[in-house]
Every structure is written in C-alpha cells, then in structure tokens.
Design a protein around this motif. Sequence first.
Motif, PDB file in Angstrom:
ATOM      1  N   ILE A   1       8.446  -5.862   6.588  1.00 60.38           N
ATOM      2  CA  ILE A   1       9.881  -6.235   5.953  1.00 60.38           C
ATOM      3  C   ILE A   1      10.117  -5.643   4.701  1.00 60.38           C
ATOM      4  CG2 ILE A   1      11.039  -8.380   5.090  1.00 60.38           C
ATOM      5  CD1 ILE A   1      11.283  -8.245   8.074  1.00 60.38           C
ATOM      6  N   LYS A   2       8.800  -5.369   3.850  1.00 56.39           N
ATOM      7  CA  LYS A   2       9.257  -4.780   2.646  1.00 56.39           C
ATOM      8  C   LYS A   2       9.519  -3.298   2.663  1.00 56.39           C
ATOM      9  CE  LYS A   2       6.913  -7.810  -0.813  1.00 56.39           C
ATOM     10  NZ  LYS A   2       6.029  -8.766  -0.146  1.00 56.39           N
ATOM     11  N   SER A   3       9.033  -2.712   4.024  1.00 59.86           N
ATOM     12  CA  SER A   3       9.474  -1.259   3.790  1.00 59.86           C
ATOM     13  C   SER A   3      11.034  -1.068   4.335  1.00 59.86           C
ATOM     14  CB  SER A   3       8.664  -0.720   5.097  1.00 59.86           C
ATOM     15  OG  SER A   3       7.335  -0.930   5.014  1.00 59.86           O
ATOM     16  N   LEU A   4      11.553  -2.047   4.762  1.00 60.66           N
ATOM     17  CA  LEU A   4      12.993  -1.728   5.241  1.00 60.66           C
ATOM     18  C   LEU A   4      14.084  -1.327   4.231  1.00 60.66           C
ATOM     19  CD1 LEU A   4      13.338  -4.662   7.942  1.00 60.66           C
ATOM     20  CD2 LEU A   4      12.690  -2.256   8.265  1.00 60.66           C
ATOM     21  N   PRO A   5      13.997  -2.001   2.977  1.00 57.59           N
ATOM     22  CA  PRO A   5      14.943  -1.487   1.833  1.00 57.59           C
ATOM     23  C   PRO A   5      14.672  -0.355   1.375  1.00 57.59           C
ATOM     24  CG  PRO A   5      13.584  -3.615   1.284  1.00 57.59           C
ATOM     25  CD  PRO A   5      13.222  -3.196   2.620  1.00 57.59           C
ATOM     26  N   ILE A   6      13.164  -0.012   1.375  1.00 62.91           N
ATOM     27  CA  ILE A   6      12.839   1.513   0.815  1.00 62.91           C
ATOM     28  C   ILE A   6      13.182   2.560   1.926  1.00 62.91           C
ATOM     29  CG2 ILE A   6      10.978   3.016   0.479  1.00 62.91           C
ATOM     30  CD1 ILE A   6      11.395   1.077  -1.923  1.00 62.91           C
ATOM     31  N   LYS A   7      13.081   2.072   3.087  1.00 64.24           N
ATOM     32  CA  LYS A   7      13.699   3.119   4.174  1.00 64.24           C
ATOM     33  C   LYS A   7      15.099   3.433   4.251  1.00 64.24           C
ATOM     34  CE  LYS A   7      10.979   3.421   8.110  1.00 64.24           C
ATOM     35  NZ  LYS A   7      10.541   2.874   9.313  1.00 64.24           N
ATOM     36  N   ALA A   8      15.785   2.231   3.901  1.00 63.24           N
ATOM     37  CA  ALA A   8      17.085   2.247   3.875  1.00 63.24           C
ATOM     38  C   ALA A   8      17.718   3.086   2.446  1.00 63.24           C
ATOM     39  CB  ALA A   8      17.874   1.037   3.851  1.00 63.24           C
ATOM     40  N   LEU A   9      16.911   3.087   1.716  1.00 65.11           N
ATOM     41  CA  LEU A   9      17.126   3.662   0.503  1.00 65.11           C
ATOM     42  C   LEU A   9      17.088   5.213   0.542  1.00 65.11           C
ATOM     43  CD1 LEU A   9      18.198   2.571  -2.684  1.00 65.11           C
ATOM     44  CD2 LEU A   9      15.613   2.833  -3.101  1.00 65.11           C
ATOM     45  N   LEU A  10      15.894   5.680   1.295  1.00 61.30           N
ATOM     46  CA  LEU A  10      15.586   7.025   1.448  1.00 61.30           C
ATOM     47  C   LEU A  10      16.289   7.567   2.549  1.00 61.30           C
ATOM     48  CD1 LEU A  10      11.702   6.499   1.128  1.00 61.30           C
ATOM     49  CD2 LEU A  10      13.190   7.346  -0.373  1.00 61.30           C
ATOM     50  N   LYS A  11      17.050   6.768   3.478  1.00 66.95           N
ATOM     51  CA  LYS A  11      17.436   7.459   4.732  1.00 66.95           C
ATOM     52  C   LYS A  11      18.495   8.460   4.507  1.00 66.95           C
ATOM     53  CE  LYS A  11      19.212   5.724   8.952  1.00 66.95           C
ATOM     54  NZ  LYS A  11      19.809   4.641  10.006  1.00 66.95           N
ATOM     55  N   PRO A  12      19.571   8.789   3.322  1.00 67.20           N
ATOM     56  CA  PRO A  12      20.293   9.590   3.296  1.00 67.20           C
ATOM     57  C   PRO A  12      19.648  10.857   2.885  1.00 67.20           C
ATOM     58  CG  PRO A  12      20.904   7.767   1.711  1.00 67.20           C
ATOM     59  CD  PRO A  12      19.734   7.375   2.457  1.00 67.20           C
ATOM     60  N   PHE A  13      18.312  11.034   2.527  1.00 68.84           N
ATOM     61  CA  PHE A  13      17.509  12.259   2.041  1.00 68.84           C
ATOM     62  C   PHE A  13      16.352  12.533   2.750  1.00 68.84           C
ATOM     63  CE2 PHE A  13      19.222   9.351  -1.605  1.00 68.84           C
ATOM     64  CZ  PHE A  13      20.142  10.191  -2.044  1.00 68.84           C
ATOM     65  N   PHE A  14      16.076  11.746   3.626  1.00 61.35           N
ATOM     66  CA  PHE A  14      14.641  11.980   4.466  1.00 61.35           C
ATOM     67  C   PHE A  14      14.781  11.394   5.841  1.00 61.35           C
ATOM     68  CE2 PHE A  14      13.510  11.042  -0.132  1.00 61.35           C
ATOM     69  CZ  PHE A  14      12.627  12.241  -0.397  1.00 61.35           C
ATOM     70  N   GLU A  15      13.894  12.050   6.666  1.00 62.55           N
ATOM     71  CA  GLU A  15      13.725  11.776   7.845  1.00 62.55           C
ATOM     72  C   GLU A  15      12.157  11.321   7.890  1.00 62.55           C
ATOM     73  OE1 GLU A  15      14.729  15.285   9.801  1.00 62.55           O
ATOM     74  OE2 GLU A  15      16.738  14.870   9.825  1.00 62.55           O
ATOM     75  N   THR A  16      11.820  10.276   8.743  1.00 57.73           N
ATOM     76  CA  THR A  16      10.625   9.754   8.829  1.00 57.73           C
ATOM     77  C   THR A  16       9.925  10.838   9.963  1.00 57.73           C
ATOM     78  OG1 THR A  16      11.300   7.462   8.757  1.00 57.73           O
ATOM     79  CG2 THR A  16       9.397   7.566   9.435  1.00 57.73           C
ATOM     80  N   LYS A  17       8.560  10.992   9.236  1.00 58.92           N
ATOM     81  CA  LYS A  17       7.660  11.999   9.998  1.00 58.92           C
ATOM     82  C   LYS A  17       6.567  11.212  10.447  1.00 58.92           C
ATOM     83  CE  LYS A  17       5.212  16.183   9.393  1.00 58.92           C
ATOM     84  NZ  LYS A  17       4.263  16.981   8.482  1.00 58.92           N
ATOM     85  N   LEU A  18       5.971  10.514   9.754  1.00 59.44           N
ATOM     86  CA  LEU A  18       4.698   9.654  10.342  1.00 59.44           C
ATOM     87  C   LEU A  18       5.282   8.150   9.945  1.00 59.44           C
ATOM     88  CD1 LEU A  18       1.997   9.990  11.868  1.00 59.44           C
ATOM     89  CD2 LEU A  18       1.294  10.036   9.410  1.00 59.44           C
ATOM     90  N   GLN A  19       4.537   7.075  10.962  1.00 55.51           N
ATOM     91  CA  GLN A  19       4.642   5.608  10.343  1.00 55.51           C
ATOM     92  C   GLN A  19       3.308   5.130  10.999  1.00 55.51           C
ATOM     93  OE1 GLN A  19       8.281   3.344   9.661  1.00 55.51           O
ATOM     94  NE2 GLN A  19       7.232   1.718  10.898  1.00 55.51           N
ATOM     95  N   VAL A  20       2.584   4.563  10.388  1.00 53.09           N
ATOM     96  CA  VAL A  20       1.223   3.999  10.985  1.00 53.09           C
ATOM     97  C   VAL A  20       0.934   2.846  10.174  1.00 53.09           C
ATOM     98  CG1 VAL A  20      -1.216   4.308  11.735  1.00 53.09           C
ATOM     99  CG2 VAL A  20       0.197   6.212  11.483  1.00 53.09           C
ATOM    100  N   ASP A  21       0.853   1.755  10.970  1.00 54.13           N
ATOM    101  CA  ASP A  21       0.496   0.420  10.476  1.00 54.13           C
ATOM    102  C   ASP A  21      -1.071   0.116  10.305  1.00 54.13           C
ATOM    103  OD1 ASP A  21       3.024  -0.422   9.642  1.00 54.13           O
ATOM    104  OD2 ASP A  21       3.242  -1.199  11.876  1.00 54.13           O
ATOM    105  N   GLY A  22      -1.746  -0.050   9.144  1.00 56.51           N
ATOM    106  CA  GLY A  22      -3.056  -0.140   8.990  1.00 56.51           C
ATOM    107  C   GLY A  22      -3.501  -1.525   8.675  1.00 56.51           C
ATOM    108  N   PHE A  23      -4.581  -2.083   9.119  1.00 52.57           N
ATOM    109  CA  PHE A  23      -5.063  -3.316   9.006  1.00 52.57           C
ATOM    110  C   PHE A  23      -6.482  -3.324   8.494  1.00 52.57           C
ATOM    111  CE2 PHE A  23      -5.553  -1.994  13.232  1.00 52.57           C
ATOM    112  CZ  PHE A  23      -6.820  -2.329  13.351  1.00 52.57           C
ATOM    113  N   LYS A  24      -6.785  -4.488   7.724  1.00 46.21           N
ATOM    114  CA  LYS A  24      -8.241  -4.743   7.485  1.00 46.21           C
ATOM    115  C   LYS A  24      -8.880  -5.126   8.798  1.00 46.21           C
ATOM    116  CE  LYS A  24     -11.043  -7.136   4.130  1.00 46.21           C
ATOM    117  NZ  LYS A  24     -11.326  -8.177   3.085  1.00 46.21           N
TER     118      LYS A  24
END
Length: 287
Positions: A96-119
């Motif tokens: 959920i915290k990633s969403l506003p950052i991705k929205a902010l970056l969207k006009p400038f960037f395309e997502t190349k890789l997204q991986v969810d990590g866990f302990k």
Amino acid sequence: MNIQPAILEKSMPFGRFMVFNLKSVINSSDLKNTLKTIKFNQHIIMGFGKKLMNKLGIEVKDYRQFPQLDASVDIPATHGDLFVFMRDNEPGKAAIKSLPIKALLKPFFETKLQVDGFKYLGEADGYGHDLTGYEDGTENPLGEDAVKAVVRHDGSTFVQVQQWQHDLEAFNGFSQQLKDHTIGRRLSDNEELDNAPASSHVNRADQGTFEIEADILRRSLPWANEHGEGLVFMSFCENLDRFEVQMRRMAGLTDGITDALFTFSKVLNSAYFYCPPVNPEFTLKIN
Ligand code: HEM
C-alpha cells in the motif's frame, strides 16, 4: 546524519524491490521537483542509476554501472534508472505504501522489475534466513562499523541489488555436509566451518580477506512467486569496490574457483544505484 534513514535502521520483515526505467520523453526539472517532494522515513530507500543521474545533472565520481563480468557463470548486468525499496512490518503495508510513490513516478518512469521480499525464520529482532535455511546477515558490520562501511562524506551511499533464483529441489537433494560446505557454515548452530572448501560462499565472500576494506551492509530478503524462489540480495557500501571484490571472487575471476552458490542458484539481474543524502527535513538533497 543525512543518510536516507531506512538504510542504517534495523531491518523490517517485508520489502518491495522496484526498479524503474525512464520514459523516453520527460521534463527533467519537473522530474527533479517531483522527486524533491518525497519524504524519507524508515520505510523507503531510493537509488539513482546512471541515466537518471545524467538527466538530473548529478555527477558522482565513484559511481559506475554494474560491470559485465567475463566469468564462466552468467551474471547479467541489467542496470535500471531508479531503484525504490519500500519496507514495512506487514506485506500489505509495504504494498500500500508503494502505491502513492508509483503514482508520483508514473509520468516519468516505467516499471521494469517488482519483487516482494519477506523475512524467513529467525527471531523477531534478529536476522532472517535464506530459503536454504541458513541465517543471512550474521557477519554484518554493526554500529560504528556499519556507518564506516556505508556512509560517504556527504551522507550518500551506493546500493547493490541482485536477484538470485534458487533451484531448491537441487539444494534440498544435497547431503547435509554438502549443504554446509556450500554455504561455509553449519546449519545446526550457524558456526563457521574451519574445513569448508575454498568454493564455499563464506570463504569466497569473507570480508576480512581482501586487500581493501570490504565490509558491506547486507539487507537481502527471500522471494517466492509464480516464477520460482530465491533471494533478492541488497547491500550498501560507501565504495563500490567493497562489493565488487567479493563479486569478482565469487565469480571465479581471481583464482578460477566459482562460488558454490552457483551450483544451485543463478543471477537474474544486477544493478548499482547511487543513494543521494537527505536534507534535515528528510527530502532528497539534489540540486
Ligand atoms: C544466492 C545469493 C546469496 C545467498 C543465499 C547468500 C547467503 C549467505 C549466507 C547464508 C551467509 C552466511 C551468514 C552471514 O554472514 O550472513 C553469507 C555471508 C556473506 N555473504 Fe552472501 N549470499 C548470497 C549472495 C551474496 C553476494 C552476491 C555477496 C556479495 C557480492 C555476498 C556477500 C556476503 C558476505 C560479505 C558475507 C559475510 C562473509 C564473512 O565475512 O564471513 N553474498 N551469505
């Protein structure tokens, strides 16, 4: 200290690794102003790749891209223009915290890789384990040693991000001795082995055995999704040579001996990013 605060703070159990590439046409000053609106706290880490630094007019003498290593094992240097790591104590919160950052970056960037990590495993306050079962992070520098290994004169640092994919069926088929010799530690009590082969991972990466200071701060997390399982290796250091001497020895470039990790795991992607410092109000210090 004006380093991005999440870098030195204690690990959190969930993190989303994101790599973005610049769109072909963007307005650099709009981009810079947008990046300057982001508030840095214990949840977010951001690093810039070469093309983004060029666009923003940022020059860092010691920065370089991940090299194409001429090794017998495949180590793809895939790069990326922007790295964002969003972490939290719950997977949903990291997402959920990633969403506003991705929205902010969207006009400038395309997502190349997204991986969810866990302990995986480990005490609430301690290091987690790799999916092989071995604790990962034991020999990390602590306190002042970590600061010395990571923080550059102006509060900036470099992050190394490398996604590995394990063949856990193969690893789980190894005898217990072969598993311990592959890592260089005993699974049962995490003791470092005296008699591990030169190819063991701990012997390859042993930070005290290089000609230069080679301590790095590792903050890797396992991943598992429809493509498989593995580790997103992430480390921080004030000088890329610290990481690179280790990587080169792991790749067999110093003595022809390849890290035993490669007997069950492969590198999917690798990149270096520059993490700019922050201002007292925790916004990026970029001029
Ligand atoms: C599949 C990927 C990897 C796995 C599963 C892995 C796992 C481990 C484990 C289990 C240890 C022993 C405990 C500890 O000290 O943390 C370790 C140590 C270490 N690893 Fe890795 N690692 C991986 C990749 C890398 C890479 C790419 C580097 C750097 C180029 C690296 C650098 C180190 C260092 C510096 C140590 C501590 C060595 C010492 O001074 O004793 N690792 N790793």
